[in-house]
Design a protein around this motif. Sequence first.
Motif, mmCIF file in Angstrom:
data_model
loop_
_atom_site.group_PDB
_atom_site.id
_atom_site.type_symbol
_atom_site.label_atom_id
_atom_site.label_comp_id
_atom_site.label_asym_id
_atom_site.label_seq_id
_atom_site.Cartn_x
_atom_site.Cartn_y
_atom_site.Cartn_z
ATOM 1 N N ALA A 1 0.784 -1.212 -0.157
ATOM 2 C CA ALA A 1 -0.013 0.014 -0.162
ATOM 3 C C ALA A 1 0.769 1.175 -0.138
ATOM 4 O O ALA A 1 0.754 2.252 -0.831
ATOM 5 C CB ALA A 1 -0.783 -0.033 1.373
ATOM 6 N N ASP A 2 1.989 1.340 0.699
ATOM 7 C CA ASP A 2 2.839 2.435 0.808
ATOM 8 C C ASP A 2 3.378 2.606 -0.764
ATOM 9 O O ASP A 2 3.708 3.861 -0.917
ATOM 10 C CB ASP A 2 3.848 2.210 1.915
ATOM 11 N N THR B 1 0.990 4.107 -3.034
ATOM 12 C CA THR B 1 0.530 5.462 -2.651
ATOM 13 C C THR B 1 1.516 6.464 -3.122
ATOM 14 O O THR B 1 1.645 7.445 -3.587
ATOM 15 C CB THR B 1 0.314 5.589 -0.860
ATOM 16 N N SER B 2 2.796 5.941 -3.124
ATOM 17 C CA SER B 2 4.077 6.633 -3.492
ATOM 18 C C SER B 2 4.168 7.113 -4.655
ATOM 19 O O SER B 2 4.624 8.072 -5.358
ATOM 20 C CB SER B 2 5.446 5.940 -3.019
ATOM 21 N N LEU C 1 1.228 6.859 -6.785
ATOM 22 C CA LEU C 1 0.159 7.658 -7.535
ATOM 23 C C LEU C 1 -0.018 8.873 -7.762
ATOM 24 O O LEU C 1 -0.326 9.208 -9.025
ATOM 25 C CB LEU C 1 -1.011 7.164 -6.363
ATOM 26 N N GLU D 1 -2.000 11.448 -7.090
ATOM 27 C CA GLU D 1 -3.415 11.707 -7.581
ATOM 28 C C GLU D 1 -3.729 11.607 -8.771
ATOM 29 O O GLU D 1 -4.639 12.234 -9.828
ATOM 30 C CB GLU D 1 -3.449 13.331 -7.524
ATOM 31 N N GLN E 1 -9.026 2.285 0.050
ATOM 32 C CA GLN E 1 -8.062 3.125 0.939
ATOM 33 C C GLN E 1 -7.362 4.436 -0.120
ATOM 34 O O GLN E 1 -6.838 5.147 0.542
ATOM 35 C CB GLN E 1 -6.924 2.405 1.854
ATOM 36 N N PHE E 2 -7.373 4.002 -1.252
ATOM 37 C CA PHE E 2 -6.601 4.789 -2.086
ATOM 38 C C PHE E 2 -7.497 5.968 -2.768
ATOM 39 O O PHE E 2 -7.098 6.952 -3.364
ATOM 40 C CB PHE E 2 -5.804 4.052 -3.367
ATOM 41 N N ASN F 1 -6.436 9.764 -2.509
ATOM 42 C CA ASN F 1 -5.177 10.029 -3.046
ATOM 43 C C ASN F 1 -5.276 10.160 -4.536
ATOM 44 O O ASN F 1 -3.996 10.024 -5.155
ATOM 45 C CB ASN F 1 -4.049 9.285 -2.469
#
Length: 267
Positions: A55-56, A59-60, A62, A64, A80-81, A84
């Motif tokens: 997940a980290d 996110t790193s 992605l 937006e 969860q994303f 973001n």
Amino acid sequence: MSDGMQKILFDPMKHPEWVAPHSPEWYKQLFEEVGEYKYPWKSTFDEPRAEMILADKITSYLCEGRLLDVGCGHGEFALQFALNAREVVGIDVVEGFIETGNKAKLVENINFLIIDGNGNLPFPNDYFDVAYTKKGPRDWYHEGNRIVKAGGVILGFYHAGSHGALRELFPGLYSQIPKPEANDILCELNLHESGLTDIKVELLEEIEYLSTPEDVLIKKCFGQSQKLREVVWQECLKDVEGIFNKYATSKGLKIINYYHLLTARAS
């Protein structure tokens, strides 16, 4: 850790009711019995868990952008994303999972669709910024290269087996397999025609403590039928209780879960 004359336990995989995990029949049976893809056994973990690392990473990368989850199950991980990302899309072949995901979403920029991740994906070229699968399809990477923008990131996260106590202490119930290597998954995925570049694989190690003897059996029989579970409990529970109580720590019975984490770039 194990005894020289260790008893060979009942092997559920040899029973006619056994269904191959992650097969279409297995997913159908799992949904009909529990309605979601969620581990039912009780345990605790040493942090960070392997899925937190995944997940980290997502996110790193992605920033937006648009995100695709291939084989999203009931969508809990993808949700969860949403805050973001510009857009999140989850796809799966199990209609019930998709219905559950769409009922759970709280924002409009996430959608779950009934699509086979191993087939042709109905998205435009260069549409997504990041795409991933978490324990899902293995034959989507050529399509991933098409629908992810050049330089965008594609990730694959696959279970590589549980080792330590399970395979040492419960032979038969759990079969012996070699400890995985980081690049084992590359041979299975056959990525040489995918068009992906900068392909890297990490082997993640996760420490889990199963809470009770029953959890040893629940983990083995995840997604199997009630009929088979009853047979396994009758054949194995007494022996498993004795072994568990002998070797469990104050946290529970320690096992090691391994995961392959693939990262690559679209070309």
